[in-house]
Design a protein around this motif. Structure first.
Motif, PDB file in Angstrom:
ATOM      1  N   LEU A 111       8.857   4.758  -6.754  1.00  0.00           N
ATOM      2  CA  LEU A 111       9.159   3.458  -6.838  1.00  0.00           C
ATOM      3  C   LEU A 111       8.580   2.499  -5.866  1.00  0.00           C
ATOM      4  N   SER A 112       7.830   1.156  -6.360  1.00  0.00           N
ATOM      5  CA  SER A 112       7.135   0.423  -5.597  1.00  0.00           C
ATOM      6  C   SER A 112       7.730  -1.044  -5.690  1.00  0.00           C
ATOM      7  N   SER A 125      -3.762  -4.292   9.304  1.00  0.00           N
ATOM      8  CA  SER A 125      -4.275  -3.907   7.904  1.00  0.00           C
ATOM      9  C   SER A 125      -4.028  -2.539   7.787  1.00  0.00           C
ATOM     10  N   SER A 126      -2.723  -2.137   7.317  1.00  0.00           N
ATOM     11  CA  SER A 126      -2.012  -0.940   7.110  1.00  0.00           C
ATOM     12  C   SER A 126      -2.625  -0.040   6.154  1.00  0.00           C
ATOM     13  N   ARG A 127      -3.326  -0.681   5.262  1.00  0.00           N
ATOM     14  CA  ARG A 127      -4.110  -0.148   4.127  1.00  0.00           C
ATOM     15  C   ARG A 127      -5.255   0.880   4.795  1.00  0.00           C
ATOM     16  N   LEU A 128      -5.628   0.650   5.875  1.00  0.00           N
ATOM     17  CA  LEU A 128      -6.754   1.451   6.417  1.00  0.00           C
ATOM     18  C   LEU A 128      -6.228   2.899   7.015  1.00  0.00           C
ATOM     19  N   LYS A 129      -6.158   2.921   8.343  1.00  0.00           N
ATOM     20  CA  LYS A 129      -5.962   4.295   9.070  1.00  0.00           C
ATOM     21  C   LYS A 129      -4.628   4.638   8.448  1.00  0.00           C
ATOM     22  N   ALA A 130      -3.705   3.961   8.603  1.00  0.00           N
ATOM     23  CA  ALA A 130      -2.362   4.208   8.186  1.00  0.00           C
ATOM     24  C   ALA A 130      -2.262   4.776   6.705  1.00  0.00           C
ATOM     25  N   THR A 140       0.931  -1.166  -0.043  1.00  0.00           N
ATOM     26  CA  THR A 140      -0.147  -0.241  -0.035  1.00  0.00           C
ATOM     27  C   THR A 140       0.955   1.343   0.066  1.00  0.00           C
ATOM     28  N   SER A 141       2.008   1.241   0.645  1.00  0.00           N
ATOM     29  CA  SER A 141       2.736   2.448   0.872  1.00  0.00           C
ATOM     30  C   SER A 141       3.448   2.843  -0.648  1.00  0.00           C
ATOM     31  N   THR A 201      -4.559   6.026   4.816  1.00  0.00           N
ATOM     32  CA  THR A 201      -4.950   7.108   4.751  1.00  0.00           C
ATOM     33  C   THR A 201      -4.231   8.348   5.215  1.00  0.00           C
ATOM     34  N   ALA A 202      -3.727   8.280   6.364  1.00  0.00           N
ATOM     35  CA  ALA A 202      -2.908   9.184   6.967  1.00  0.00           C
ATOM     36  C   ALA A 202      -1.750   9.459   6.015  1.00  0.00           C
ATOM     37  N   THR A 203      -1.059   8.221   5.560  1.00  0.00           N
ATOM     38  CA  THR A 203       0.130   8.435   4.365  1.00  0.00           C
ATOM     39  C   THR A 203      -0.112   9.250   3.304  1.00  0.00           C
TER      40      THR A 203
END
Length: 248
Positions: free
Chosen positions: A31-32, A127-132, A5-6, A134-136
């Motif tokens: 880059l991913s 599940s860092s695709r959620l709040k993290a 996600t990042s 959004t913040a990112t």
């Protein structure tokens, strides 16, 4: 640079910068881990290699004039850690964007700055695709937008360097010229404004100066160059010249 996600969020944010601000795509590279295929198909294992992060960054031949933002919600992604280590070795300005404290991103000492908002536990643990996520995204939006403002690619809340490459952006370009260059722009039809933009090589900022000042393209180019591309400064010159003409 990031993984999962990042990485996708980095690509998402930077993809819109060139058309929105008419800048060279090679100045803003995302880059991913695992390459573009991972933007649509998750491959979690590709984030586990520090060497891959170092190699991907190294392939761009970075210099001390460059900046790297390493994005990792957990702050411990090997791909990002490897890239940050390589960036520091090459003298880049380095920024870590994480959503946890403390993290390896900060503890390894390879970041000049660490942005570490605490978003709290996810609704689904891990599940860092959620709040993290959004913040990112919000922070990346802030950074990229602030950079364009500092570079003079905006005027107020208007993207005066937008590239009129489709119907939407062409309509926006006309609206920007009419909004800034009034009353001079009031007499221009859509076709006439399109003609001015074409004579200006697609530069909406230059077209604003041409319409507002009546100086023509060469003099308007010189005016922007003298003012380091600052539309606000050039328009102040235009207003001053107009006042002088009125009172002389």
């Amino acid at each position: 640079m990031g993984a999962g996600t990042s990485g996708r969020l980095g690509v998402l944010d930077l993809s819109d910068i060139p058309p929105s601000f008419n800048v060279d795509p090679m100045r803003y590279i995302a880059l991913s881990a695992g390459g573009d295929v991972t933007l649509r198909t998750a491959r979690p294992s590709v984030e586990d290699s520090r060497a891959a992060g170092a190699a991907d960054l190294g392939s761009l031949l970075p210099t001390p004039l460059d900046t790297l933002i390493g994005i990792s919600a957990s702050g411990r992604t090997p791909y990002v850690l490897g890239a940050l280590h390589t960036a520091r070795a090459h003298g880049l300005l380095t920024v870590g964007l994480v959503c946890s404290r403390p993290t390896e991103v900060s503890l390894e000492g390879n970041c000049d700055y660490v942005l570490d908002p605490l978003v709290g536990p996810e609704v689904i643990s891990g599940s860092s695709r959620l709040k993290a996520g959004t913040a990112t995204k919000m922070i990346l939006n802030m950074i990229s937008t602030a950079v364009q403002i500092k570079l003079g690619n905006t005027y107020g809340n208007l993207m005066v360097d937008v590239h009129p490459s489709n119907i939407k952006f062409t309509s926006r370009a006309r609206g920007i010229i009419r909004g800034i260059a009034n009353p001079a722009a009031e007499t221009y039809s859509d076709d006439e404004l399109d003609g001015v933009i074409a004579r200006c090589g697609g530069s909406v900022k230059l077209a604003v100066v041409v319409v507002a000042s009546g100086w023509g393209v060469p003099l308007s180019v010189d005016a922007l160059e003298r003012r380091a591309g600052s539309l606000r400064s050039v328009l102040e010159d235009v207003r001053y010249e107009t006042v002088v003409r009125v009172f002389v």
